[in-house]
Design a protein around this motif. Structure first.
Motif, PDB file in Angstrom:
ATOM      1  N   ARG A 116     -92.429  59.151  32.206  1.00  0.00           N
ATOM      2  CA  ARG A 116     -91.215  59.720  32.574  1.00  0.00           C
ATOM      3  C   ARG A 116     -90.459  60.400  31.258  1.00  0.00           C
ATOM      4  O   ARG A 116     -90.095  61.574  31.717  1.00  0.00           O
ATOM      5  CB  ARG A 116     -90.496  58.592  32.799  1.00  0.00           C
TER       6      ARG A 116
ATOM      7  N   ALA B  74     -88.826  52.184  39.404  1.00  0.00           N
ATOM      8  CA  ALA B  74     -88.606  53.423  40.369  1.00  0.00           C
ATOM      9  C   ALA B  74     -87.108  53.648  40.249  1.00  0.00           C
ATOM     10  O   ALA B  74     -86.638  55.019  39.995  1.00  0.00           O
ATOM     11  CB  ALA B  74     -89.019  53.177  41.762  1.00  0.00           C
ATOM     12  N   VAL B  75     -86.231  52.740  40.292  1.00  0.00           N
ATOM     13  CA  VAL B  75     -84.695  52.974  40.343  1.00  0.00           C
ATOM     14  C   VAL B  75     -84.323  53.410  38.897  1.00  0.00           C
ATOM     15  O   VAL B  75     -83.557  54.483  38.823  1.00  0.00           O
ATOM     16  CB  VAL B  75     -83.908  51.671  40.545  1.00  0.00           C
TER      17      VAL B  75
ATOM     18  N   GLY C 124     -86.119  54.580  36.375  1.00  0.00           N
ATOM     19  CA  GLY C 124     -86.793  56.072  36.128  1.00  0.00           C
ATOM     20  C   GLY C 124     -85.962  57.058  36.815  1.00  0.00           C
ATOM     21  O   GLY C 124     -85.737  58.200  36.162  1.00  0.00           O
ATOM     22  N   THR C 125     -85.550  57.044  37.963  1.00  0.00           N
ATOM     23  CA  THR C 125     -84.801  58.074  38.707  1.00  0.00           C
ATOM     24  C   THR C 125     -83.278  58.451  37.679  1.00  0.00           C
ATOM     25  O   THR C 125     -83.021  59.377  37.817  1.00  0.00           O
ATOM     26  CB  THR C 125     -84.479  57.518  40.165  1.00  0.00           C
TER      27      THR C 125
ATOM     28  N   ALA D 185     -85.975  64.432  39.665  1.00  0.00           N
ATOM     29  CA  ALA D 185     -85.545  62.994  39.405  1.00  0.00           C
ATOM     30  C   ALA D 185     -86.527  62.149  40.605  1.00  0.00           C
ATOM     31  O   ALA D 185     -86.860  60.889  39.969  1.00  0.00           O
ATOM     32  CB  ALA D 185     -84.151  62.742  39.764  1.00  0.00           C
TER      33      ALA D 185
ATOM     34  N   GLY E 244     -89.107  59.151  39.113  1.00  0.00           N
ATOM     35  CA  GLY E 244     -88.974  58.054  39.448  1.00  0.00           C
ATOM     36  C   GLY E 244     -90.059  57.281  40.249  1.00  0.00           C
ATOM     37  O   GLY E 244     -90.502  56.162  39.701  1.00  0.00           O
TER      38      GLY E 244
ATOM     39  N   THR F 100     -92.628  56.736  37.078  1.00  0.00           N
ATOM     40  CA  THR F 100     -92.149  55.519  36.289  1.00  0.00           C
ATOM     41  C   THR F 100     -92.687  54.289  37.263  1.00  0.00           C
ATOM     42  O   THR F 100     -93.241  53.342  36.635  1.00  0.00           O
ATOM     43  CB  THR F 100     -90.621  55.514  36.156  1.00  0.00           C
TER      44      THR F 100
ATOM     45  N   SER G  71     -86.501  56.051  45.444  1.00  0.00           N
ATOM     46  CA  SER G  71     -86.035  57.134  44.391  1.00  0.00           C
ATOM     47  C   SER G  71     -85.249  58.179  45.029  1.00  0.00           C
ATOM     48  O   SER G  71     -84.177  58.415  44.396  1.00  0.00           O
ATOM     49  CB  SER G  71     -87.243  57.999  43.865  1.00  0.00           C
TER      50      SER G  71
ATOM     51  N   THR H 227     -81.918  56.412  45.550  1.00  0.00           N
ATOM     52  CA  THR H 227     -81.305  56.611  44.347  1.00  0.00           C
ATOM     53  C   THR H 227     -80.505  57.755  44.047  1.00  0.00           C
ATOM     54  O   THR H 227     -79.293  57.967  43.741  1.00  0.00           O
ATOM     55  CB  THR H 227     -81.960  56.002  43.247  1.00  0.00           C
TER      56      THR H 227
END
Length: 214
Positions: free
Chosen positions: A52, A106-107, A109-110, A123, A127, A130, A163, A166
């Motif tokens: 990421r 996931a959250v 990273g996004t 993004a 995510g 990640t 993702s 988010t």
């Protein structure tokens, strides 16, 4: 003003710790030595975050700069090294906890991608990477085809949906603690349900009446 990341640092540390345990368990099964086990624990716990950060230009990556997260990864490896005779029998528990790490990563990273000014599509990609990146590195380092590619498990799909959700909340101005926590819970629930009921992604399309190749 960009919304603050609502995930407590301790939860991120727990996510790295649990993911590192799954990597160390794979190392135990492959009969790695202690050094190899710790390397695999680090790669599994922090590999997604490193990918990421490289993609969004965050230098240096957390995998080599955040002492807390590096310590959590190494601790997860050591716990599995000394406790694997018991913990290996509790693999189902570790898989469920790993689902929590997938949801969190996931959250997180996004959001970090969005904070660095990426597009919505970038993004989402960040995510997902990640969330699943550590598992991919784990499988590659142990000589396995990444489970996300060939077992047809709903692994990347929950991360992808999380993702995307988010990003949607971010652009609607709803990416607060409640909204993002709800997304993480949703990703976790979908992953656990997929494991419980053996939900799989579609396999190769076959024409009606075509015989299976053996």
């Amino acid at each position: 003003m960009l919304p603050e990341l609502p995930v407590e640092p301790v939860l991120e540390v727990v996510g790295v710790f649990v993911a590192a345990m799954s990597g160390a368990l794979a190392a135990v099964r492959k009969q790695f030595d202690l050094f190899g086990l710790l390397v695999l624990a680090w790669a599994t716990g922090l590999g997604g975050g490193v990918l990421r950060d490289l993609l969004i230009g965050a230098v240096p990556p957390v995998g080599i700069s955040d002492v807390r997260l590096m310590g959590a990864a190494l601790a997860g490896g050591l716990v599995m090294y000394f406790g694997h005779p018991r913990l290996e029998r509790a693999r189902r528990v570790i898989v469920v906890l790993d689902a929590g790490a997938l949801a969190l990563f996931a959250v997180v990273g996004t959001v970090k991608g969005l904070e660095h000014g990426t597009t919505a599509l970038a993004a989402i990609v960040v995510g997902v990477l990640t969330g699943v990146g550590g598992g991919i590195l784990r499988d590659l380092l142990t000589g396995e085809v990444p489970v996300v590619l060939h077992h047809r498990q709903l692994y990347a799909v929950p991360a992808l949906l999380g993702s995307a959700a988010t990003v949607a909340l971010w652009h609607l101005g709803l990416a607060g603690a409640v909204g993002l926590s709800a997304v993480a819970v949703g990703v976790f629930a979908l992953r656990v349900l997929a494991l419980r009921f053996d939900l799989n992604a579609p396999g190769p399309w076959r024409a009606p009446g075509a015989s299976r190749q053996r």
